[in-house]
Write an enzyme that holds these catalytic residues in place. Sequence first.
Site, PDB file in Angstrom:
ATOM      1  N   GLY A  52     -20.373   6.762  -3.713  1.00 30.65           N
ATOM      2  CA  GLY A  52     -19.253   6.951  -4.637  1.00 30.65           C
ATOM      3  C   GLY A  52     -19.212   5.792  -5.609  1.00 30.65           C
ATOM      4  O   GLY A  52     -20.232   5.142  -5.887  1.00 30.65           O
ATOM      5  N   ASN A  53     -18.023   5.522  -6.117  1.00 32.04           N
ATOM      6  CA  ASN A  53     -17.847   4.463  -7.104  1.00 32.04           C
ATOM      7  C   ASN A  53     -18.452   3.143  -6.612  1.00 32.04           C
ATOM      8  O   ASN A  53     -19.285   2.533  -7.283  1.00 32.04           O
ATOM      9  CB  ASN A  53     -16.337   4.321  -7.379  1.00 32.04           C
ATOM     10  CG  ASN A  53     -16.018   3.098  -8.199  1.00 32.04           C
ATOM     11  OD1 ASN A  53     -16.131   1.972  -7.721  1.00 32.04           O
ATOM     12  ND2 ASN A  53     -15.646   3.290  -9.436  1.00 32.04           N
ATOM     13  N   ALA A  54     -18.079   2.724  -5.411  1.00 37.44           N
ATOM     14  CA  ALA A  54     -18.526   1.417  -4.920  1.00 37.44           C
ATOM     15  C   ALA A  54     -20.008   1.443  -4.526  1.00 37.44           C
ATOM     16  O   ALA A  54     -20.788   0.596  -4.973  1.00 37.44           O
ATOM     17  CB  ALA A  54     -17.653   0.991  -3.740  1.00 37.44           C
ATOM     18  N   GLY A  55     -20.413   2.401  -3.695  1.00 39.10           N
ATOM     19  CA  GLY A  55     -21.773   2.450  -3.167  1.00 39.10           C
ATOM     20  C   GLY A  55     -22.823   2.662  -4.249  1.00 39.10           C
ATOM     21  O   GLY A  55     -23.851   1.955  -4.278  1.00 39.10           O
ATOM     22  N   GLY A 107     -22.759   5.944   1.566  1.00 35.23           N
ATOM     23  CA  GLY A 107     -21.708   6.243   0.593  1.00 35.23           C
ATOM     24  C   GLY A 107     -22.225   6.032  -0.815  1.00 35.23           C
ATOM     25  O   GLY A 107     -22.705   4.948  -1.159  1.00 35.23           O
ATOM     26  N   LYS A 141       0.862  -1.184   0.000  1.00 40.96           N
ATOM     27  CA  LYS A 141       0.000   0.000   0.000  1.00 40.96           C
ATOM     28  C   LYS A 141       0.898   1.233   0.000  1.00 40.96           C
ATOM     29  O   LYS A 141       1.990   1.214   0.565  1.00 40.96           O
ATOM     30  CB  LYS A 141      -0.878   0.024   1.262  1.00 40.96           C
ATOM     31  CG  LYS A 141      -2.080   0.916   1.141  1.00 40.96           C
ATOM     32  CD  LYS A 141      -3.158   0.242   0.316  1.00 40.96           C
ATOM     33  CE  LYS A 141      -4.413   1.049   0.215  1.00 40.96           C
ATOM     34  NZ  LYS A 141      -5.506   0.244  -0.361  1.00 40.96           N
TER      35      LYS A 141
HETATM   36  P1  NAD Z   1     -15.507   7.399  -3.532  1.00 33.92           P
HETATM   37  O1  NAD Z   1     -14.561   8.483  -3.176  1.00 33.92           O
HETATM   38  O2  NAD Z   1     -15.889   7.197  -4.948  1.00 33.92           O
HETATM   39  O3  NAD Z   1     -16.880   7.590  -2.706  1.00 33.92           O
HETATM   40  C1  NAD Z   1     -16.956   7.770  -1.341  1.00 33.92           C
HETATM   41  C2  NAD Z   1     -18.395   8.145  -1.007  1.00 33.92           C
HETATM   42  O4  NAD Z   1     -18.532   8.238   0.404  1.00 33.92           O
HETATM   43  C3  NAD Z   1     -18.853   9.485  -1.570  1.00 33.92           C
HETATM   44  O5  NAD Z   1     -20.152   9.362  -2.080  1.00 33.92           O
HETATM   45  C4  NAD Z   1     -18.883  10.390  -0.334  1.00 33.92           C
HETATM   46  O6  NAD Z   1     -19.823  11.412  -0.448  1.00 33.92           O
HETATM   47  C5  NAD Z   1     -19.301   9.386   0.701  1.00 33.92           C
HETATM   48  N1  NAD Z   1     -19.063   9.825   2.075  1.00 33.92           N
HETATM   49  C6  NAD Z   1     -18.007  10.468   2.587  1.00 33.92           C
HETATM   50  N2  NAD Z   1     -18.237  10.743   3.882  1.00 33.92           N
HETATM   51  C7  NAD Z   1     -19.468  10.244   4.176  1.00 33.92           C
HETATM   52  C8  NAD Z   1     -20.272  10.215   5.345  1.00 33.92           C
HETATM   53  N3  NAD Z   1     -19.857  10.735   6.465  1.00 33.92           N
HETATM   54  N4  NAD Z   1     -21.484   9.624   5.261  1.00 33.92           N
HETATM   55  C9  NAD Z   1     -21.937   9.087   4.121  1.00 33.92           C
HETATM   56  N5  NAD Z   1     -21.208   9.085   2.990  1.00 33.92           N
HETATM   57  C10 NAD Z   1     -20.008   9.672   3.028  1.00 33.92           C
HETATM   58  O7  NAD Z   1     -14.894   6.077  -2.898  1.00 33.92           O
HETATM   59  P2  NAD Z   1     -15.134   4.563  -3.329  1.00 33.92           P
HETATM   60  O8  NAD Z   1     -14.129   4.193  -4.328  1.00 33.92           O
HETATM   61  O9  NAD Z   1     -16.582   4.337  -3.592  1.00 33.92           O
HETATM   62  O10 NAD Z   1     -14.703   3.841  -1.959  1.00 33.92           O
HETATM   63  C11 NAD Z   1     -15.588   3.759  -0.851  1.00 33.92           C
HETATM   64  C12 NAD Z   1     -15.003   2.782   0.150  1.00 33.92           C
HETATM   65  O11 NAD Z   1     -14.821   1.516  -0.494  1.00 33.92           O
HETATM   66  C13 NAD Z   1     -13.622   3.162   0.706  1.00 33.92           C
HETATM   67  O12 NAD Z   1     -13.519   2.707   2.041  1.00 33.92           O
HETATM   68  C14 NAD Z   1     -12.664   2.354  -0.157  1.00 33.92           C
HETATM   69  O13 NAD Z   1     -11.430   2.091   0.518  1.00 33.92           O
HETATM   70  C15 NAD Z   1     -13.487   1.095  -0.348  1.00 33.92           C
HETATM   71  N6  NAD Z   1     -13.029   0.337  -1.522  1.00 33.92           N
HETATM   72  C16 NAD Z   1     -13.196   0.848  -2.774  1.00 33.92           C
HETATM   73  C17 NAD Z   1     -12.728   0.122  -3.864  1.00 33.92           C
HETATM   74  C18 NAD Z   1     -12.900   0.632  -5.266  1.00 33.92           C
HETATM   75  O14 NAD Z   1     -12.458  -0.061  -6.198  1.00 33.92           O
HETATM   76  N7  NAD Z   1     -13.548   1.760  -5.482  1.00 33.92           N
HETATM   77  C19 NAD Z   1     -12.091  -1.114  -3.661  1.00 33.92           C
HETATM   78  C20 NAD Z   1     -11.967  -1.621  -2.383  1.00 33.92           C
HETATM   79  C21 NAD Z   1     -12.436  -0.864  -1.312  1.00 33.92           C
END
Ligand code: NAD
Length: 412
Positions: free
Chosen positions: A217-220, A215, A103
């Site tokens: 973002g990409n994942a949610g 959340g 990492k």
């Molecule tokens: P992202 O930056 O695309 O999205 C994050 C989301 O979380 C945003 O919608 C943001 O508004 C929201 N958020 C932030 N603070 C918040 C709060 N207090 N309450 C509610 N929502 C809130 O990130 P992502 O890529 O979707 O990643 C999200 C999580 O998934 C992280 O923990 C990341 O480590 C994990 N993850 C992501 C991937 C990936 O490929 N994208 C892979 C493994 C793990």
Amino acid sequence: MSNPYQNALNQIKKVVQILNLDENTYRLLSAPKRILEVAIPVKMDDGSIKVFQGFRSQFNDSRGPYKGGIRFHPKVTRDEVKALSMWMTWKCAVLDLPLGGGKGGVIVDPKKLSRGEAEKLSHGYIQAIYKYLGPDQDVPAPDVYTNQEVMAWMLDEYERLTGRHAPGMITGKPLSLGGSRGREIATALGAYYVILEAMSRRRIVIQKTRVVIQGMGNAGANLALLLAKKGFKILALSDSKGGIFSPSGLDVKKVIRHKESTGSVINFEGAKNIKSDRVLEIPCDILVPAALENVITKKNARKIKTKFIFEVANGPTAPEAEPLLAKRKIEIIPDILVNAGGVTVSYFEQVQNAQNFSWEEKEIFQKLEKKMIEAYRAVLSLKEKYQTDMRTAALILAILRVIEAMKKRGME
Ligand code: NAD
């Protein structure tokens, strides 16, 4: 907040006890093989020079090259990077990928950088550590606040310094530079396959299953879309500005369009606005934290009313909250299994790069589904064998696989 590296060490201590392993094995599993700490000078747009602190932790490579993202965040710490590199080691082992764990991180607030400054920082990070990277050494990827564009800058710098093309040195690249189809939705899709498998084993009727996701973002957001399409009832969604709730279920596609045009999910027509932290407390069947770490804590654990927590975010459940949830029979399906779709398609990206060939999306999704379900079943069978929870079972699986590789190399 608890120290993530200490939490990670406590997790392996527990597994070492369950498996009756000796102190030497614990010591071999508990420290990164190498940790790089570098100073990255960047000439800012106003002519001043700032020096940013960066890290790369190479935890364990007994199963293959180190693999793990690079995070740009003001709260990055050496211990956080070490913990995340350990978890990457376990995640790759749970999915049985021929990769180790690494990492990286830079202490920076990327929202305060211009695009040009972010580009210089990305080049500078690679200049500082490129000798320790490569398709057969250590393969970075995007993480919090780094994306395809950052990966492209990093690849370019690496290739400039080494004088040869090496697309497999980094994953999460744009398609035009050797990225993989499907990488954008891989994490959500991996989680989706695990949820479907878990529901079908318990003969749960999807149409009656209520889901809450923190959340967007990409994942949610991608997971919300997939689950809604399948017929799950999406009761509540949230982002950093707040949450929305509708007892009859939300139209996810429309919520995403609303977020794109207004910047948030809040004030969505027909839904009730709720405070961000209250979203986790809405009664549901499946709760998906998909935003930040440590959101389920000793404080709110008693207020959580769900049957399952599928951890899409990394480390969303604080260790102190786990016994409180277990007492109330709330089952946690852990991050190192649920969110492993991202690293799995990253691995597929490396394989495609090595073949100098690109696969169709359908083929990628089929391979991902097979990997996720195999991993889920392997964890479940160890859960039953050791009469333990899913997180401990996933760690047992990973640690046994890593120890096996270490032993075969002669390290005992
Ligand atoms: P992202 O930056 O695309 O999205 C994050 C989301 O979380 C945003 O919608 C943001 O508004 C929201 N958020 C932030 N603070 C918040 C709060 N207090 N309450 C509610 N929502 C809130 O990130 P992502 O890529 O979707 O990643 C999200 C999580 O998934 C992280 O923990 C990341 O480590 C994990 N993850 C992501 C991937 C990936 O490929 N994208 C892979 C493994 C793990």
